[in-house]
Design a protein around this motif. Structure first.
Motif, PDB file in Angstrom:
ATOM      1  N   ARG A  34       0.835  -1.212   0.000  1.00  0.00           N
ATOM      2  CA  ARG A  34       0.000   0.000   0.000  1.00  0.00           C
ATOM      3  C   ARG A  34       0.867   1.259   0.000  1.00  0.00           C
ATOM      4  NH1 ARG A  34      -3.508  -2.941   3.614  1.00  0.00           N
ATOM      5  NH2 ARG A  34      -2.547  -1.912   5.415  1.00  0.00           N
ATOM      6  N   LEU A  35       1.967   1.236   0.763  1.00  0.00           N
ATOM      7  CA  LEU A  35       2.876   2.388   0.756  1.00  0.00           C
ATOM      8  C   LEU A  35       3.522   2.561  -0.616  1.00  0.00           C
ATOM      9  CD1 LEU A  35       4.806   2.275   4.172  1.00  0.00           C
ATOM     10  CD2 LEU A  35       2.796   3.619   3.541  1.00  0.00           C
ATOM     11  N   LEU A  36       3.890   1.440  -1.234  1.00  0.00           N
ATOM     12  CA  LEU A  36       4.558   1.507  -2.529  1.00  0.00           C
ATOM     13  C   LEU A  36       3.612   1.907  -3.662  1.00  0.00           C
ATOM     14  CD1 LEU A  36       6.930  -1.586  -2.332  1.00  0.00           C
ATOM     15  CD2 LEU A  36       7.509   0.827  -2.067  1.00  0.00           C
ATOM     16  N   ALA A  37       2.343   1.985  -3.369  1.00  0.00           N
ATOM     17  CA  ALA A  37       1.388   2.481  -4.361  1.00  0.00           C
ATOM     18  C   ALA A  37       1.395   4.004  -4.423  1.00  0.00           C
ATOM     19  CB  ALA A  37      -0.020   1.982  -4.032  1.00  0.00           C
ATOM     20  N   ARG A  38       2.100   4.639  -3.478  1.00  0.00           N
ATOM     21  CA  ARG A  38       2.116   6.101  -3.415  1.00  0.00           C
ATOM     22  C   ARG A  38       3.055   6.695  -4.460  1.00  0.00           C
ATOM     23  NH1 ARG A  38       0.641   7.968   1.837  1.00  0.00           N
ATOM     24  NH2 ARG A  38       1.046  10.057   0.993  1.00  0.00           N
ATOM     25  N   ASP A  39       2.594   7.714  -5.170  1.00  0.00           N
ATOM     26  CA  ASP A  39       3.393   8.361  -6.208  1.00  0.00           C
ATOM     27  C   ASP A  39       4.667   8.984  -5.651  1.00  0.00           C
ATOM     28  OD1 ASP A  39       1.500   7.708  -8.133  1.00  0.00           O
ATOM     29  OD2 ASP A  39       0.469   9.640  -7.999  1.00  0.00           O
ATOM     30  N   GLU A  40       4.600   9.507  -4.414  1.00  0.00           N
ATOM     31  CA  GLU A  40       5.745  10.218  -3.843  1.00  0.00           C
ATOM     32  C   GLU A  40       6.991   9.342  -3.765  1.00  0.00           C
ATOM     33  OE1 GLU A  40       2.184  11.566  -1.217  1.00  0.00           O
ATOM     34  OE2 GLU A  40       2.697   9.914  -2.566  1.00  0.00           O
ATOM     35  N   ILE A  41       6.809   8.082  -3.461  1.00  0.00           N
ATOM     36  CA  ILE A  41       7.950   7.184  -3.308  1.00  0.00           C
ATOM     37  C   ILE A  41       8.644   6.965  -4.650  1.00  0.00           C
ATOM     38  CG2 ILE A  41       8.604   4.796  -2.798  1.00  0.00           C
ATOM     39  CD1 ILE A  41       6.553   4.887  -0.501  1.00  0.00           C
ATOM     40  N   TRP A  42       7.881   6.789  -5.698  1.00  0.00           N
ATOM     41  CA  TRP A  42       8.471   6.530  -7.014  1.00  0.00           C
ATOM     42  C   TRP A  42       9.068   7.787  -7.625  1.00  0.00           C
ATOM     43  CZ3 TRP A  42       8.892   1.588  -8.857  1.00  0.00           C
ATOM     44  CH2 TRP A  42       8.220   0.618  -8.101  1.00  0.00           C
ATOM     45  N   ILE A 109       9.545   4.787   3.957  1.00  0.00           N
ATOM     46  CA  ILE A 109       8.818   5.415   5.054  1.00  0.00           C
ATOM     47  C   ILE A 109       7.547   6.039   4.492  1.00  0.00           C
ATOM     48  CG2 ILE A 109       8.858   7.214   6.845  1.00  0.00           C
ATOM     49  CD1 ILE A 109      10.697   4.880   7.480  1.00  0.00           C
ATOM     50  N   ASP A 110       6.446   5.881   5.207  1.00  0.00           N
ATOM     51  CA  ASP A 110       5.163   6.453   4.823  1.00  0.00           C
ATOM     52  C   ASP A 110       5.342   7.939   4.486  1.00  0.00           C
ATOM     53  OD1 ASP A 110       2.588   7.473   4.682  1.00  0.00           O
ATOM     54  OD2 ASP A 110       1.849   6.327   6.392  1.00  0.00           O
ATOM     55  N   PRO A 111       5.029   8.357   3.257  1.00  0.00           N
ATOM     56  CA  PRO A 111       5.200   9.768   2.881  1.00  0.00           C
ATOM     57  C   PRO A 111       4.449  10.737   3.782  1.00  0.00           C
ATOM     58  CG  PRO A 111       4.867   8.434   0.921  1.00  0.00           C
ATOM     59  CD  PRO A 111       4.607   7.534   2.099  1.00  0.00           C
ATOM     60  N   ASP A 112       3.372  10.293   4.426  1.00  0.00           N
ATOM     61  CA  ASP A 112       2.642  11.165   5.346  1.00  0.00           C
ATOM     62  C   ASP A 112       3.502  11.582   6.533  1.00  0.00           C
ATOM     63  OD1 ASP A 112       0.390  11.055   3.766  1.00  0.00           O
ATOM     64  OD2 ASP A 112      -0.586   9.482   4.950  1.00  0.00           O
ATOM     65  N   LEU A 113       4.581  10.819   6.797  1.00  0.00           N
ATOM     66  CA  LEU A 113       5.443  11.107   7.937  1.00  0.00           C
ATOM     67  C   LEU A 113       6.789  11.696   7.523  1.00  0.00           C
ATOM     68  CD1 LEU A 113       4.756   7.948  10.137  1.00  0.00           C
ATOM     69  CD2 LEU A 113       3.683  10.188  10.234  1.00  0.00           C
ATOM     70  N   TRP A 114       6.961  11.993   6.235  1.00  0.00           N
ATOM     71  CA  TRP A 114       8.190  12.648   5.820  1.00  0.00           C
ATOM     72  C   TRP A 114       8.278  14.004   6.516  1.00  0.00           C
ATOM     73  CZ3 TRP A 114       8.448  11.828  -0.239  1.00  0.00           C
ATOM     74  CH2 TRP A 114       8.646  10.457  -0.493  1.00  0.00           C
ATOM     75  N   GLY A 115       9.427  14.327   7.057  1.00  0.00           N
ATOM     76  CA  GLY A 115       9.609  15.575   7.779  1.00  0.00           C
ATOM     77  C   GLY A 115       9.388  15.435   9.274  1.00  0.00           C
ATOM     78  N   ALA A 116       8.941  14.269   9.718  1.00  0.00           N
ATOM     79  CA  ALA A 116       8.715  14.030  11.148  1.00  0.00           C
ATOM     80  C   ALA A 116       9.889  13.298  11.785  1.00  0.00           C
ATOM     81  CB  ALA A 116       7.425  13.229  11.349  1.00  0.00           C
ATOM     82  N   LYS A 117      11.018  13.192  11.074  1.00  0.00           N
ATOM     83  CA  LYS A 117      12.250  12.594  11.577  1.00  0.00           C
ATOM     84  C   LYS A 117      12.115  11.118  11.941  1.00  0.00           C
ATOM     85  CE  LYS A 117      14.032  17.003  13.209  1.00  0.00           C
ATOM     86  NZ  LYS A 117      14.600  17.771  14.331  1.00  0.00           N
ATOM     87  N   ALA A 144      21.481   9.146  -7.582  1.00  0.00           N
ATOM     88  CA  ALA A 144      22.007  10.511  -7.596  1.00  0.00           C
ATOM     89  C   ALA A 144      20.908  11.561  -7.733  1.00  0.00           C
ATOM     90  CB  ALA A 144      23.010  10.663  -8.734  1.00  0.00           C
ATOM     91  N   ARG A 145      19.732  11.166  -8.203  1.00  0.00           N
ATOM     92  CA  ARG A 145      18.623  12.118  -8.336  1.00  0.00           C
ATOM     93  C   ARG A 145      17.878  12.331  -7.035  1.00  0.00           C
ATOM     94  NH1 ARG A 145      15.284   8.970 -12.603  1.00  0.00           N
ATOM     95  NH2 ARG A 145      15.996   7.355 -11.178  1.00  0.00           N
ATOM     96  N   ASN A 146      18.095  11.442  -6.061  1.00  0.00           N
ATOM     97  CA  ASN A 146      17.326  11.487  -4.815  1.00  0.00           C
ATOM     98  C   ASN A 146      17.989  12.445  -3.823  1.00  0.00           C
ATOM     99  OD1 ASN A 146      15.777  11.015  -2.555  1.00  0.00           O
ATOM    100  ND2 ASN A 146      15.807   8.789  -2.754  1.00  0.00           N
ATOM    101  N   GLN A 147      17.824  13.739  -4.091  1.00  0.00           N
ATOM    102  CA  GLN A 147      18.472  14.742  -3.263  1.00  0.00           C
ATOM    103  C   GLN A 147      17.932  14.757  -1.832  1.00  0.00           C
ATOM    104  OE1 GLN A 147      21.189  16.642  -4.031  1.00  0.00           O
ATOM    105  NE2 GLN A 147      21.222  15.275  -5.821  1.00  0.00           N
ATOM    106  N   ARG A 148      16.687  14.359  -1.649  1.00  0.00           N
ATOM    107  CA  ARG A 148      16.124  14.312  -0.295  1.00  0.00           C
ATOM    108  C   ARG A 148      16.926  13.332   0.575  1.00  0.00           C
ATOM    109  NH1 ARG A 148      11.186  14.789   2.486  1.00  0.00           N
ATOM    110  NH2 ARG A 148      10.140  15.618   0.637  1.00  0.00           N
TER     111      ARG A 148
END
Length: 210
Positions: A34-42, A109-117, A144-148
């Motif tokens: 379900r997490l891997l279905a999220r666009d943010e991860i890809w 990591i669940d994109p909803d929690l990105w930024g929550a350390k 190399a594209r994954n600057q985050r």
């Protein structure tokens, strides 16, 4: 100290007690899919070496294929009344006992929690355990594209050693470059206090209540 990683992963609690790392099991395949279905991860260049799976069955098969045989932790958020919620994974993708080298990866990591350390806190716990097992060098490869991820790892204390160019081919035929980062056991006593201090700083902690 020689590297020794047990065949069965332990269950680990993070320094704040907010999260638990437990061995990945077949019960975790569905929530990970379900997490891997999220666009943010890809969008961060996740597994561009093969086509993005579509639908529940393809996602589950992708997880089985990419995680099979690896020592992976599931990450759970501790909730009230003893409940917990699956929020991601991290683990070991390769290791060599003689050189005391451990490669980490499969971090989602669940994109909803990105930024929550969350990843920061999980990484402290993972590294504590790996260095206690005798790891001398912990390394990871990042697109190399994954600057985050690259910025996060360098801030954490990893050293970017260089770029492995033309490392693997994308599904579209283009080649990917990977940045190689590492952290040594001799560096951990200095890095760990800074990592803990950063964990105590401002974050999107309100997200952790959901």
């Amino acid at each position: 100290m020689a590297l020794f990683l047990p065949e069965t992963l332990p269950t680990l609690q993070t320094v704040t007690g907010r999260f638990v790392l437990a061995p990945f099991t077949p019960l975790d395949v569905e929530p990970l899919a379900r997490l891997l279905a999220r666009d943010e991860i890809w969008s961060q260049g996740f597994s561009d070496s093969e086509a993005r799976p579509a639908g529940e069955a393809e996602l589950a098969a992708f997880v089985d294929r990419r995680f099979a045989g690896l020592q992976v932790f599931s990450v759970y958020r501790q909730l009230p009344q003893g409940q917990s919620r699956f929020v991601g994974t991290t683990g070991i993708t390769d290791h060599d006992d003689l050189s005391e080298r451990v490669k980490i990866g499969r971090t989602v990591i669940d994109p909803d929690l990105w930024g929550a350390k969350v990843n920061h806190e999980v990484k402290i716990t993972l590294l504590d355990w790996l260095f206690s097992c005798g790891a001398g060098r912990v390394e990871c490869d990042v697109d190399a594209r994954n600057q985050r991820s690259l910025s996060s790892l360098v801030r954490f204390g990893f050293t970017a050693e260089g770029t492995r160019r033309r490392s693997s081919r994308n599904i579209d035929g283009l080649w990917r470059d990977f940045v190689i980062l590492s952290l040594l056991t001799e560096e951990w006593p200095d890095v760990r206090p800074r990592a803990l201090a950063a964990l105590a700083g401002p974050s999107r902690a309100d997200l952790l209540a959901v």
